[in-house]
Design a protein around this motif. Structure first.
Motif, short mmCIF file in Angstrom:
data_model
loop_
_atom_site.label_atom_id
_atom_site.label_comp_id
_atom_site.label_asym_id
_atom_site.label_seq_id
_atom_site.Cartn_x
_atom_site.Cartn_y
_atom_site.Cartn_z
N MET A 100 132.23 33.50 44.10
CA MET A 100 131.17 33.93 43.20
C MET A 100 131.46 33.44 41.79
O MET A 100 132.57 33.57 41.27
N THR A 101 130.49 32.87 41.15
CA THR A 101 130.69 32.29 39.83
C THR A 101 129.98 33.08 38.74
O THR A 101 130.38 33.04 37.59
N ARG A 102 128.94 33.80 39.14
CA ARG A 102 128.19 34.55 38.13
C ARG A 102 129.07 35.67 37.60
O ARG A 102 129.57 36.50 38.34
N LEU A 103 129.27 35.69 36.31
CA LEU A 103 130.09 36.72 35.73
C LEU A 103 129.20 37.76 35.09
O LEU A 103 128.17 37.43 34.52
N PRO A 104 129.59 39.01 35.17
CA PRO A 104 128.71 40.06 34.66
C PRO A 104 128.80 40.17 33.14
O PRO A 104 128.77 41.26 32.59
N VAL A 105 128.93 39.07 32.46
CA VAL A 105 129.05 39.10 31.01
C VAL A 105 127.75 38.56 30.44
O VAL A 105 127.72 37.93 29.39
N ASP A 106 126.64 38.80 31.17
CA ASP A 106 125.39 38.20 30.74
C ASP A 106 124.58 39.10 29.82
O ASP A 106 123.80 38.64 29.03
N SER A 107 124.83 40.41 29.91
CA SER A 107 124.06 41.33 29.09
C SER A 107 124.50 41.17 27.63
O SER A 107 125.60 40.69 27.37
N PRO A 108 123.66 41.61 26.66
CA PRO A 108 123.94 41.32 25.26
C PRO A 108 125.30 41.84 24.82
O PRO A 108 125.53 43.05 24.85
N ALA A 109 126.16 40.94 24.44
CA ALA A 109 127.46 41.21 23.82
C ALA A 109 128.10 42.53 24.20
O ALA A 109 127.97 43.52 23.48
N PRO A 110 128.78 42.57 25.33
CA PRO A 110 129.49 43.80 25.69
C PRO A 110 130.64 44.04 24.72
O PRO A 110 131.11 43.09 24.08
N LEU A 111 131.08 45.30 24.63
CA LEU A 111 132.23 45.58 23.75
C LEU A 111 133.49 44.98 24.35
O LEU A 111 134.29 44.37 23.65
N ILE A 112 133.64 45.16 25.65
CA ILE A 112 134.81 44.56 26.28
C ILE A 112 134.41 44.05 27.66
O ILE A 112 133.57 44.66 28.34
N ARG A 136 149.35 41.99 44.85
CA ARG A 136 148.18 41.73 44.03
C ARG A 136 147.57 43.04 43.59
O ARG A 136 146.79 43.64 44.32
N ALA A 137 147.97 43.48 42.39
CA ALA A 137 147.43 44.75 41.88
C ALA A 137 145.98 44.58 41.48
O ALA A 137 145.17 45.49 41.63
N LEU A 138 145.65 43.41 40.95
CA LEU A 138 144.27 43.10 40.62
C LEU A 138 143.98 41.72 41.19
O LEU A 138 144.73 40.78 40.94
N ASP A 139 142.90 41.62 41.93
CA ASP A 139 142.64 40.36 42.60
C ASP A 139 141.24 39.85 42.23
O ASP A 139 140.31 39.93 43.00
N GLY A 140 141.12 39.37 41.01
CA GLY A 140 139.84 38.82 40.57
C GLY A 140 138.83 39.89 40.23
O GLY A 140 137.81 40.03 40.91
N VAL A 141 139.09 40.66 39.17
CA VAL A 141 138.17 41.73 38.78
C VAL A 141 137.35 41.28 37.57
O VAL A 141 137.90 40.78 36.59
N SER A 142 136.03 41.41 37.68
CA SER A 142 135.14 41.08 36.56
C SER A 142 134.27 42.28 36.27
O SER A 142 133.69 42.86 37.20
N LEU A 143 134.19 42.66 35.01
CA LEU A 143 133.26 43.73 34.63
C LEU A 143 133.07 43.68 33.14
O LEU A 143 133.81 43.01 32.41
N SER A 144 132.04 44.38 32.67
CA SER A 144 131.85 44.44 31.23
C SER A 144 131.42 45.86 30.87
O SER A 144 130.85 46.58 31.69
N VAL A 145 131.74 46.25 29.66
CA VAL A 145 131.41 47.59 29.19
C VAL A 145 130.60 47.46 27.91
O VAL A 145 131.06 46.85 26.94
N GLN A 146 129.40 48.03 27.92
CA GLN A 146 128.54 47.98 26.74
C GLN A 146 128.97 49.02 25.72
O GLN A 146 129.63 50.01 26.06
N ARG A 147 128.55 48.81 24.49
CA ARG A 147 128.83 49.80 23.44
C ARG A 147 128.21 51.14 23.80
O ARG A 147 127.07 51.19 24.25
#
Lengths: 332, 331, 324
Positions: free
Chosen positions: B1-13, B31-42
């Motif tokens: 999967m290539t789509r990253l969930p960083v598409d919404s307007p400027a997440p805080l992190i 492997r404690a973390l195996d390719g984790v993608s997420l974003s957190v909005q303000r």
């Protein structure tokens, strides 16, 4: 009645004087029954179970009152007679199965040991019973697991092995002290399922000590709520959860965030924190945190019957019992 | 999967394909973390839930770069902090703070609460440059005590004089001292009694409203997470299996693991009907996770495909993401 | 398990080589000091100097010198003392080693048995007068200087009461090889053993008691009691083995340093020609080859003892086996 506890008081020497950690706790436990003793840290629930097991070894501790097990008085029982009882007629499982097994022996050897201490049977016979017990507890490949060391097993397997050990001599009473607190929630569900099945398969009664109201609701026939070393309320689990009679029970249930239904904007919380035993108020111990506290609470309330429950609170006698608890509909 | 969930307007992190591996003897890799993608909005509260070993705590630490991830990126407010040198990370550290589970271990028992809470104020320069004056610090301390609901007298006392709940308030005050924008809380109420737990959960919620904070809230207790979170990420063996609005995820779980997790929570309600059968088996070792879908060994609805083909996170019509070939909610 | 042991042995070998290089560098490659002169001894003639230079390869590069030294130590074993001219160093050590090993091993048996017994009894009767008495006794043992105790023992058994029935069996000072006369060996060493062991009985019994008391509060000890086991079984089967970790590591270190020459005082007092005494003589004469050899010898013992301790851990604690 298998177990009748009357006015059990456990006092420990703290700062030069005897402070009652558990005060006048009374309850009964019938055959094949599961009784939950629930309370927060410092409520005296673990001390109660250790007192029944005769395992309080704090120098200067005093246990008074009466604990009758199958008609036999346990308070003041000679150490040798107590030893013959422990592990054979009353067994106990503990919170953290990692630290509750001796780390340097295989679990099989530790279960064999308990069997052979109480019964004159050969090593091989003991081991075959161990393997059978482990299998009964749902341990896959029990023969191999018996040969493993505690640290080599997962938390769930360790607790199953611990329960197998406790059941190895077919005890009439099993005391489980926070048996699922150290486990993950999916494994906890498995272990609770196992405990519920014990009365069917082994005819054991269970005394389940826990801080988790959810565990009590799902597991116990009757419930005893302890607050600061005293009984706040006791009764059949269904009634107690549907209409808690003591303000503490009600507030404790309310402060648990619901998993279903609407989310409250704020959680109803109990202000302050429980008193330490040495500073327990003379009247109702919950009065300083209670929304219903009034003058009558300056006197320690006795445990009085109210419907099917017994409640240590003046409200029912004053004719204003608590309303039934609102429970959101569970959507599956 | 290539789509990253960083598409919404400027997440805080945001985390992109975050990986964390540990060597554990003889060439084995955990492997404690195996390719984790997420974003957190303000202003959002993201709850991270899962059982032990799922990587939720590691993720929390990687987000603040308290540990250096083995791969992937962490972007805080538009700045890639993954490889930022410590000197340039320092000013950003003021904006992201952590609250830990063990309220006592996190506080030096030999120092007064006032000193403990003031420490970040003393080691970090004031926003306008220069150091804070004694009077400024004292004023800020008074403000912080009010914020977390502790009396001013607490400042002169030592950590051991407080109960667990009060100590957690002290930890929160210290985390808030520099007015951070992001707080990562790692099981902050797990060690507390239920009645105290509710107080602290309420405090977290109040502080978010008053200060406009953003939380990443790591917890194993689903009910607590539901209470506080706007969105929830469910993790299993180092990966996110479901991510979405808290109510959607917890009321109508799409991933069988989420469903099993919810079903396993003992609720303080006496049910008339029987309990659902518990999930089988234990969580597999993260050193040797199962092939295909990690959950297939315990999944009640696993099919042949699940044993070989690892599912990736994909969006569902209601906006949530799920890593399952056969989600429980119609797509 | 086998892998773990092999790995540990490999490490041991590596450490030994490292130590030998280090010792070699310290003694033979110190800048500004000519090792030739030091080996040849004071006022050596120029021929001797030349001979030494060729023999040790001091005119060649350092690695060659090192190889030559190791060859002389371990292969040809003809490293020669130039202070006591003609005295071969390696045989000298090989002669002294059995004396020291006999002395220390016997003492070790005594101190392990006594301290385990005292520690267990004290822990079992924690808080009683027996506990306090035993621990006081241990403290007394720790405080007595070994040379003084040895002198008093000699005074009593060799002269004043030697004729009494109690001590008439005590032979004169000195060592009797085990292979020649086992009974004589035992009689010659019995009192040195006890003397050397006193200090360690004191230390070890106190350490073991403390660890046993600490282990009492462990969850698994409560489980053991909940199983209905007798207090003795709980303490011996479940408590003792898990509390032996400190004991074993201390033992490894003490045993090794004693065998490596640390029993000097006891050796001197009882007239035993052991390694401690040899090292002492080498140091006071600045006999470089002998120093080199004794240091290597004791290093070997310390390193081997550490390896043995690690392997004992593997036996004692399965968690170590799995590398956790």
């Amino acid at each position: 009645m298998l177990l009748v506890v009357r006015d059990l008081t456990v006092a420990l020497p703290i700062g030069g004087r005897l402070v009652p950690i558990v005060e006048s706790v009374s309850f009964t436990l019938g055959a094949r029954e599961i009784l939950g003793i629930v309370g927060e840290s410092g409520s005296g629930k673990s001390m109660t179970s250790l007192a029944i097991m005769g395992l309080i070894d704090v120098p200067g501790a005093r246990v008074s009152g009466s604990v009758r097990f199958r008609g036999r008085e346990l308070v003041g029982l000679a150490p040798r007679a107590y030893r013959a009882l422990r592990g054979r007629e009353i067994a106990m499982i503990f919170q953290d199965p990692m630290t509750a097994f001796t780390p340097v022996y295989t679990v099989g050897r530790q279960i064999d040991e308990q069997i052979r201490v109480h019964q004159k049977i050969s090593r091989a016979d003991a081991r075959s019973r161990t393997v059978r017990l482990l299998g009964d507890m749902g341990v896959p490949d029990p023969e191999r697991v018996a040969g493993r060391y505690p640290h080599q097993l997962s938390g769930g397997l360790r607790q199953r092995a611990m329960i197998a050990m406790a059941l190895s001599c077919n005890p009439a009473l099993l005391i489980a002290d926070e048996p699922t607190t150290a486990l993950d929630v999916t494994v906890q569900a498995q272990i609770l399922d196992l405990l519920r099945g014990l009365r069917r398969e082994y005819g054991s009664s269970v005394l389940l000590i826990t801080h988790d109201m959810g565990v009590v609701a799902e597991t116990c026939d009757r419930t005893l709520v302890l607050y600061s070393g005293l009984v706040a309320e006791r009764g059949p689990t269904g009634a107690l959860f549907a209409q808690p009679g003591h303000p503490y029970t009600a507030a404790l249930l309310d402060s648990i965030p619901p998993l279903h239904g609407p989310r409250p904007a704020r959680l109803p919380s109990i202000p302050g924190s429980p008193p330490v035993p040495a500073e327990r108020p003379a009247g109702c111990p919950f009065a300083p945190r209670c929304a219903y506290a009034h003058e009558a609470c300056a006197v320690r309330p006795a445990l009085v019957a109210s419907g099917v429950q017994d409640i240590a609170c003046v409200l029912p006698a004053e004719g204003r019992p608590l309303p039934p608890r609102f429970v959101a509909e569970m959507s599956a | 999967m290539t789509r990253l969930p960083v598409d919404s307007p400027a997440p805080l992190i945001a985390a992109q394909d975050l990986r964390m591996t540990y060597r554990v003897g003889r060439g084995q890799v955990l492997r404690a973390l195996d390719g984790v993608s997420l974003s957190v909005q303000r202003g959002e509260v993201l709850g991270l839930v899962g059982e032990s070993g799922c990587g939720k705590s590691t993720l929390g630490r990687c987000l603040l770069r308290l540990v250096q991830p083995s791969g992937g990126r962490v972007v805080f407010d538009g700045t890639d902090i993954t490889t930022l040198p410590e000197r340039r990370l320092r000013p950003l550290r003021q904006e992201m703070q952590m609250v830990f589970q063990d309220s006592y271990a996190a506080l030096n028992p030999r120092r007064r609460v006032g000193d403990l809470v003031a420490e970040p104020l003393r080691v970090h320069p004031a926003p306008g440059g220069g150091w804070r004056s004694r009077a400024d610090i004292a004023a800020r301390l008074a403000e912080l005590m009010d914020l977390v609901g502790l009396p001013q007298a607490a400042l002169a006392r030592y950590p051991h004089e407080f109960s667990g709940g009060q100590r957690q308030r002290i930890n929160i005050a210290r985390a808030l001292a520099l007015s951070p924008r992001l707080v990562v809380a790692d099981e902050p109420v797990a060690a507390l009694d239920v009645s105290i737990q509710a107080q602290i959960v309420n405090l977290f919620m109040d502080l978010r409203d008053r200060l406009g904070l953003t939380y990443v809230f790591v917890a194993h207790d689903l009910a607590v997470v539901r209470q506080i979170s706007t969105r929830v990420a469910v993790m299993y063996l180092g990966a996110i299996v479901e991510l979405g609005e808290a109510d959607a995820v917890l009321h109508r779980p799409a991933h069988p693991y989420t469903a099993a997790l919810i079903a396993a929570v003992p609720e303080p309600v006496v049910r008339t009907e029987g309990l659902p059968p518990p999930l089988r088996g234990d969580v597999p070792s993260p050193i040797a996770p199962p092939p295909g879908c990690r959950f297939h060994t315990r999944c009640p609805v696993a099919r042949d495909r699940c044993r070989v083909d690892p599912p990736t996170l994909r969006g569902l019509p209601d906006g949530r993401e799920v890593a399952c070939h056969y989600p429980l909610v119609e797509t | 398990m086998v892998m773990a042991v092999l790995r540990r042995l490999g490490q041991t070998l590596f450490v030994l080589v490292g130590i030998s290089v280090l010792v070699f560098l310290v003694f033979f490659a110190t800048p500004g000091a000519d090792p030739t002169a030091r080996i040849a001894g004071r006022n050596a003639s120029s021929e001797t100097m030349a001979r030494v230079r060729v023999e040790y390869g001091f005119d060649r590069p350092l690695p060659v010198q090192y190889a030559r030294m190791m060859e002389k130590l371990f292969v040809t074993r003809d490293l020669t003392s130039y202070v006591n001219r003609g005295q071969k160093v390696v045989p000298e050590i090989l002669e002294a080693a059995p004396v020291t090993v006999s002395l220390v091993s016997g003492a070790a048996v005594i101190w392990v048995v006594l301290s385990v017994a005292m520690g267990v009894i004290a822990a079992a009767l924690r808080g009683s007068w027996v506990d306090r008495g035993l621990m006081m006794l241990g403290l007394v043992g720790i405080s007595i200087p070994v040379f003084w105790l040895g002198q008093v023992v000699n005074l009593v058994t060799q002269s004043r009461y030697h004729e009494s029935w109690l001590f008439s069996w005590v032979p004169g000072l000195g060592y009797v090889p085990l292979t020649e006369d086992p009974l004589g060996w035992f009689r010659a060493l019995a009192l040195p053993w006890l003397t050397l062991a006193v200090l360690f009985v004191g230390i070890y019994s106190r350490v073991l008691r403390a660890d046993l008391v600490a282990v009492q509060s462990e969850d698994f000890m409560r489980t053991a009691r909940a199983k209905g086991l007798s207090p003795a079984r709980v303490l011996l089967v479940h408590g003792l083995r898990t509390s032996m970790i400190t004991f074993v590591s201390l033992f490894g270190l003490d045993f090794a340093q004693l065998v490596g020459g640390g029993a000097l005082l006891t050796e001197v007092v009882f007239g035993l020609q052991g390694v401690g005494r040899l090292t002492y003589q080498a140091l006071s004469n600045l006999d470089l080859p002998l120093i080199m050899a004794t240091v290597m010898y004791s290093a070997v013992f310390v390193v081997i003892a550490n390896a043995v301790v690690d392997m004992l851990y593997l036996l004692l604690d399965p968690r170590v086996r799995d590398g956790r």
